[in-house]
Design a protein around this motif. Structure first.
Motif, short mmCIF file in Angstrom:
data_model
loop_
_atom_site.label_atom_id
_atom_site.label_comp_id
_atom_site.label_asym_id
_atom_site.label_seq_id
_atom_site.Cartn_x
_atom_site.Cartn_y
_atom_site.Cartn_z
N ARG A 1 0.81 -1.23 0.00
CA ARG A 1 0.00 0.00 0.00
C ARG A 1 0.84 1.27 0.00
O ARG A 1 0.34 2.34 -0.30
CB ARG A 1 -0.92 0.06 1.23
N GLY A 2 2.08 1.17 0.42
CA GLY A 2 2.89 2.39 0.53
C GLY A 2 3.82 2.59 -0.65
O GLY A 2 4.50 3.61 -0.74
N GLY A 3 3.88 1.60 -1.54
CA GLY A 3 4.70 1.73 -2.73
C GLY A 3 6.19 1.59 -2.48
O GLY A 3 7.01 2.09 -3.25
N LEU A 4 6.59 0.95 -1.37
CA LEU A 4 8.03 0.76 -1.11
C LEU A 4 8.47 -0.62 -1.58
O LEU A 4 7.69 -1.56 -1.60
CB LEU A 4 8.32 0.87 0.39
N ARG A 5 9.75 -0.74 -1.92
CA ARG A 5 10.33 -2.05 -2.27
C ARG A 5 11.19 -2.51 -1.10
O ARG A 5 12.23 -1.92 -0.83
CB ARG A 5 11.23 -1.90 -3.50
N ALA B 1 10.15 3.88 6.02
CA ALA B 1 10.00 4.57 4.73
C ALA B 1 11.11 5.60 4.54
O ALA B 1 11.67 5.74 3.44
CB ALA B 1 8.63 5.24 4.67
N SER B 2 11.46 6.30 5.63
CA SER B 2 12.50 7.32 5.55
C SER B 2 13.85 6.70 5.17
O SER B 2 14.58 7.23 4.33
CB SER B 2 12.57 8.04 6.89
N SER B 3 14.14 5.52 5.77
CA SER B 3 15.41 4.87 5.45
C SER B 3 15.38 4.29 4.04
O SER B 3 16.36 4.39 3.30
CB SER B 3 15.71 3.79 6.47
N ALA B 4 14.24 3.70 3.66
CA ALA B 4 14.14 3.08 2.34
C ALA B 4 14.31 4.12 1.24
O ALA B 4 14.93 3.87 0.22
CB ALA B 4 12.79 2.38 2.20
N GLY C 1 -3.50 -0.26 9.78
CA GLY C 1 -4.32 -1.44 9.51
C GLY C 1 -3.82 -2.17 8.27
O GLY C 1 -2.93 -1.70 7.56
N LEU C 2 -4.40 -3.34 8.00
CA LEU C 2 -3.92 -4.17 6.88
C LEU C 2 -4.18 -3.55 5.52
O LEU C 2 -3.50 -3.86 4.55
CB LEU C 2 -4.57 -5.55 6.96
N THR C 3 -5.19 -2.68 5.42
CA THR C 3 -5.44 -2.06 4.12
C THR C 3 -4.63 -0.77 3.98
O THR C 3 -4.83 0.00 3.05
CB THR C 3 -6.93 -1.72 3.95
N GLY C 4 -3.75 -0.51 4.95
CA GLY C 4 -2.91 0.68 4.87
C GLY C 4 -3.56 1.89 5.51
O GLY C 4 -3.00 2.98 5.51
N GLU C 5 -4.76 1.70 6.08
CA GLU C 5 -5.44 2.85 6.71
C GLU C 5 -4.79 3.16 8.06
O GLU C 5 -4.24 2.29 8.71
CB GLU C 5 -6.94 2.58 6.87
N ARG D 1 0.05 5.90 2.52
CA ARG D 1 0.59 6.68 1.40
C ARG D 1 0.58 8.18 1.72
O ARG D 1 1.57 8.89 1.52
CB ARG D 1 -0.24 6.41 0.15
N GLU D 2 -0.58 8.62 2.27
CA GLU D 2 -0.69 10.04 2.65
C GLU D 2 0.31 10.38 3.75
O GLU D 2 0.92 11.45 3.73
CB GLU D 2 -2.10 10.34 3.17
N ALA D 3 0.46 9.44 4.69
CA ALA D 3 1.38 9.70 5.80
C ALA D 3 2.81 9.88 5.29
O ALA D 3 3.53 10.79 5.73
CB ALA D 3 1.32 8.57 6.81
N ILE D 4 3.22 9.04 4.34
CA ILE D 4 4.57 9.17 3.79
C ILE D 4 4.69 10.48 3.02
O ILE D 4 5.70 11.19 3.12
CB ILE D 4 4.89 7.96 2.89
#
Ligand code: TYD
Ligand code: MG
Length: 453
Positions: A342-346, A376-379, A395-399, A446-449
């Motif tokens: 959900r956050g688009g990170l690898r 996310a910051s380190s990635a 949550g599991l859906t990224g909420e 996603r919004e949080a990042i």
């Protein structure tokens, strides 16, 4: 009338009519101790109400509050935690691990208080010469400070009756005993009865009483739970074993809020106040580097800020390494999966390490967001602003989901000098930002990042 013997649990304080090997309420083994409640009031109930000398209830407007109810202890941090100074006629319990500085704190406040009032400092743990040496080191030499080394509470109260101090300090409740009980000092019934006597004494005489209480292995005050209900104020003095910093928090306060904390530093000449606690938190914290974020968790009823660090680095292994220190391994695994999906990170061909600084364990879902943001910051190799923190469950859906006691957590952040905090969008509409703290509301990961960098 004969008063009935009951059995009290030293862990949860519940009463049982019979002895048992295991407390029926909390399930702890070998914690029930015999207890006979004081008999003073047992005869009264037989008097018909017409014959009784009934106490007269007062109207609220008749109660006089003209006299100065509070006085300063000379330590601003302690005054703040007490709700703006010590209250006359109150009973304050100061507890903390051995060697943390409880005796030092209480001896130090004598320096200021004894300038204007008579103070009686009773110690059941140290000798007079030890106290004198410590007082000299702390620079306390007031004439109206009286020392007494005694453990018999009845003698202590008799001595206080003669001296008539305004402030009584007792170090510690676990060393006291009263003669009406055969039990040894430190047992549940002694601790309970001694506290009750001190409470009655402080209320009837208007003397402010500070009492030191030891804590047990679990970090709770040793003795029955009811102890905390009896006293007006429960303060916890805590700190890391290897640092000189000490935090003072109120777990209960009848005369003020429990959101305030006091910060001290233990120096050679005793405790000094730390006027800007954010400095303390940021002192070891790397600035302008990727992979660190600050979380806020509730430790019991107390908010605690902790730095979460994360490191995401390329892994040649087919099964990349995941390591967690101070955070649940499975929960972290779930967060990594949410960040990928959900956050688009690898993250799948990277090792990920998570570490909570200071040896704290973050068991609360409210720390999820800070862990996710640190990863996310380190990635992405992008640093976060130094004064940004994050609160929220992922949550599991990224909420991002709301957590309880938001105001208390935000107040703590503002107090420690933070200027921005990411919080969940849902369920926080009524939350007003404390002065100087900007709230960044995010609906999902996603919004949080997006708002963090
Ligand atoms: P103390 O107040 O005796 O702890 P407690 O009553 O909570 O058991 O404090 C003990 C520690 O504080 C001890 O390890 C030495 C340190 N200390 C200082 O560093 N500087 C001082 O001036 C004093 C009095 C104590
Ligand atoms: Mg001590």
């Amino acid at each position: 009338m004969k008063s009935k013997t009951v059995f009290l649990c030293s862990n949860c304080g519940s009463e049982s009519p019979k002895w048992a090997g295991r407390c029926p309420a909390c399930g702890q083994w070998n914690t029930l101790e015999e207890y006979t409640p004081p008999t003073a009031s047992s005869g009264k109930s037989s008097t018909p109400s017409a014959l009784r000398n009934a106490p007269k209830a007062k109207r609220l407007s008749e109660i006089n509050t003209d006299e100065a109810l509070r006085f300063t202890t000379g330590l601003g941090e302690l005054d703040r935690v007490l709700g703006g100074g010590a209250v006359r006629g109150s009973l304050v319990l100061v507890s903390g691990a051995p060697g943390i500085g409880k005796s030092t704190l209480l001896l130090q406040i004598c320096a200021q208080i004894a300038l204007e009032q008579k103070v009686l400092y009773v110690s059941g743990e140290e000798s007079e010469s030890q106290l004198k040496l410590r007082a000299q080191r702390l620079g306390v030499k007031q004439e109206s400070l009286f020392l007494l080394c005694e453990t018999n509470l009845d003698d202590i109260l008799a001595s206080a009756d003669q001296l008539k101090p305004e402030v009584l300090i007792v170090d510690s409740i676990q060393t006291l005993y009263t003669e009406d009980k055969p039990a040894s000092a430190g047992s549940v019934s002694q601790v309970r009865d001694c506290t009750l006597k001190l409470l009655q004494y402080s209320k009837s005489s208007g003397i402010t009483v500070f009492v030191v209480g030891h804590i047990n292995k679990e970090g709770a005050i040793a003795g029955p739970k009811v102890l905390e209900h009896m006293v007006d104020c429960v303060l916890y003095f805590e700190g890391e074993a290897h640092t000189a910093y000490r935090l003072l928090r109120a777990a209960k306060n009848r005369f003020g809020s429990t959101n305030e904390i006091g910060v001290f530093e233990m120096r050679e000449k005793g405790l000094t106040e730390v006027p800007n606690p954010s400095e303390l938190l940021l002192s070891g914290r790397p600035t302008g580097t990727p992979g660190t974020c600050v979380a806020c968790v509730m430790e019991g009823s107390r908010p605690v800020l902790a730095e979460v660090q994360a490191l995401v680095s390329y892994s040649p292994l087919s099964m990349p390494r995941r390591s967690c220190n101070g955070f649940d391994y499975n929960r972290a695994g779930m967060l990594f999966a949410v960040l990928e999906k959900r956050g688009g990170l690898r993250l799948s061909n990277n090792d990920v390490y998570v570490n909570v600084v200071g040896g704290l364990r973050l068991d609360e879902p409210a720390a999820d967001l800070a862990v996710a943001i640190a990863v996310a910051s380190s990635a992405q190799d992008k640093p976060l602003p130094d004064t940004l923190a994050a609160i929220g469950e992922v949550g599991l859906t990224g909420e991002i989901r709301a957590v309880d006691r938001m105001e208390q957590r935000l107040a703590e952040m503002q107090r420690l000098g933070f200027t921005q905090c990411i919080i969940p969008r849902s369920g926080t509409r009524d939350i007003v930002a404390p002065k100087g703290l900007e709230l960044l509301r995010a609906k999902n990961i996603r919004e949080a990042i997006a708002v963090s960098f």
